[in-house]
Design a protein around this motif. Structure first.
Motif, PDB file in Angstrom:
ATOM      1  N   GLU A  26       6.555  48.268  28.917  1.00 14.74           N
ATOM      2  CA  GLU A  26       5.771  48.495  30.132  1.00 14.74           C
ATOM      3  C   GLU A  26       6.236  47.667  31.319  1.00 14.74           C
ATOM      4  O   GLU A  26       5.913  47.983  32.459  1.00 14.74           O
ATOM      5  CB  GLU A  26       4.284  48.247  29.853  1.00 14.74           C
ATOM      6  N   ASP A  27       7.018  46.631  31.082  1.00 12.48           N
ATOM      7  CA  ASP A  27       7.464  45.787  32.198  1.00 12.48           C
ATOM      8  C   ASP A  27       8.899  46.074  32.633  1.00 12.48           C
ATOM      9  O   ASP A  27       9.445  45.373  33.472  1.00 12.48           O
ATOM     10  CB  ASP A  27       7.299  44.300  31.850  1.00 12.48           C
ATOM     11  N   ASP A  29      10.512  47.958  34.830  1.00 12.87           N
ATOM     12  CA  ASP A  29      10.299  48.792  36.007  1.00 12.87           C
ATOM     13  C   ASP A  29      11.533  49.590  36.424  1.00 12.87           C
ATOM     14  O   ASP A  29      11.430  50.757  36.809  1.00 12.87           O
ATOM     15  CB  ASP A  29       9.831  47.936  37.184  1.00 12.87           C
ATOM     16  N   GLN A  30      12.694  48.967  36.371  1.00 15.09           N
ATOM     17  CA  GLN A  30      13.931  49.626  36.812  1.00 15.09           C
ATOM     18  C   GLN A  30      14.236  50.848  35.947  1.00 15.09           C
ATOM     19  O   GLN A  30      14.467  51.938  36.457  1.00 15.09           O
ATOM     20  CB  GLN A  30      15.102  48.631  36.768  1.00 15.09           C
ATOM     21  N   ARG A  32      12.215  52.451  33.950  1.00 20.21           N
ATOM     22  CA  ARG A  32      11.126  53.422  34.084  1.00 20.21           C
ATOM     23  C   ARG A  32      11.352  54.304  35.308  1.00 20.21           C
ATOM     24  O   ARG A  32      11.279  55.528  35.225  1.00 20.21           O
ATOM     25  CB  ARG A  32       9.776  52.718  34.181  1.00 20.21           C
ATOM     26  N   SER A  33      11.640  53.713  36.445  1.00 19.81           N
ATOM     27  CA  SER A  33      11.871  54.485  37.666  1.00 19.81           C
ATOM     28  C   SER A  33      13.049  55.437  37.509  1.00 19.81           C
ATOM     29  O   SER A  33      12.994  56.590  37.959  1.00 19.81           O
ATOM     30  CB  SER A  33      12.111  53.556  38.856  1.00 19.81           C
ATOM     31  N   ASP A  89       4.357  55.247  39.155  1.00 18.43           N
ATOM     32  CA  ASP A  89       5.599  54.483  39.098  1.00 18.43           C
ATOM     33  C   ASP A  89       5.825  53.750  40.419  1.00 18.43           C
ATOM     34  O   ASP A  89       6.131  52.570  40.431  1.00 18.43           O
ATOM     35  CB  ASP A  89       6.777  55.410  38.795  1.00 18.43           C
ATOM     36  N   SER A  92       3.381  50.968  40.703  1.00 15.86           N
ATOM     37  CA  SER A  92       3.411  50.092  39.527  1.00 15.86           C
ATOM     38  C   SER A  92       2.044  50.025  38.837  1.00 15.86           C
ATOM     39  O   SER A  92       1.593  48.968  38.412  1.00 15.86           O
ATOM     40  CB  SER A  92       3.890  48.693  39.902  1.00 15.86           C
TER      41      SER A  92
END
Length: 178
Positions: A26-27, A29-30, A32-33, A89, A92
């Protein structure tokens, strides 16, 4: 490539991307995007081209019209979840539940499509027709990939219209630039 193989190949790509997304930390971010963008870049062009080429052809025949319309409904549901996922996304926000819902919705859709819809289509289309649809489908996807959300939504509306109105609607101030 015949339409059934082309669609199945895309289904497999999107399912693999969704599996990566739901299994992601879940952390991260890169990643995930990047995955959300990749899913959008696969899913939206696939949906618009599939609607224009495959669903609209199925709609022409009374026995397959209801099946095609059900497919449209599921596309709209999946894209709604995708848009929510994109917003979460960007902000966040908690995105994992939405990603899981999208994965489940698409798995359900793919199962129905590759099962009943393909079965019915194979009874109504010749191999030559399936090949022509597959080629048209593959040609359309790159044209759609770089369109904006407004343009792809406009195209979804055009695909849902009766064929006699579709071309006039597409020509009328299509918001390609928005």
């Amino acid at each position: 490539m015949i339409i059934y193989e082309a669609l199945k190949n895309d289904h497999d790509k999107v399912k693999a991307l969704l599996n990566q997304l739901v299994n992601l930390s879940e952390d991260d971010d890169q990643t995930r995007s990047e995955l959300v963008t990749m899913i959008r870049d696969e899913l939206v062009p696939h949906s618009r081209a599939e609607e224009a080429v495959f669903y609209n052809t199925l709609r022409e025949f009374k026995p397959t019209s209801d099946i095609a319309m059900h497919g449209y409904k599921e596309h709209m549901e999946a894209e709604s979840l995708l848009r929510i996922l994109q917003l979460k996304d960007i902000a966040s926000l908690d995105w994992k539940d939405t990603a899981l819902k999208l994965k489940e919705a698409l798995e359900h859709h793919v199962e129905e499509e590759e099962g009943l819809m393909f079965e019915v289509a194979k009874k109504n289309f010749t191999e030559e027709e399936a090949l022509m649809m597959g080629e048209a489908f593959e040609r359309m996807k790159p044209e759609i990939k770089d369109e904006t959300i407004i343009a792809t939504t406009w195209e979804m509306v055009a695909n849902l219209m009766p064929n006699r109105f579709t071309n006039a609607f597409r020509k009328s101030n299509t918001p390609k630039h928005l």
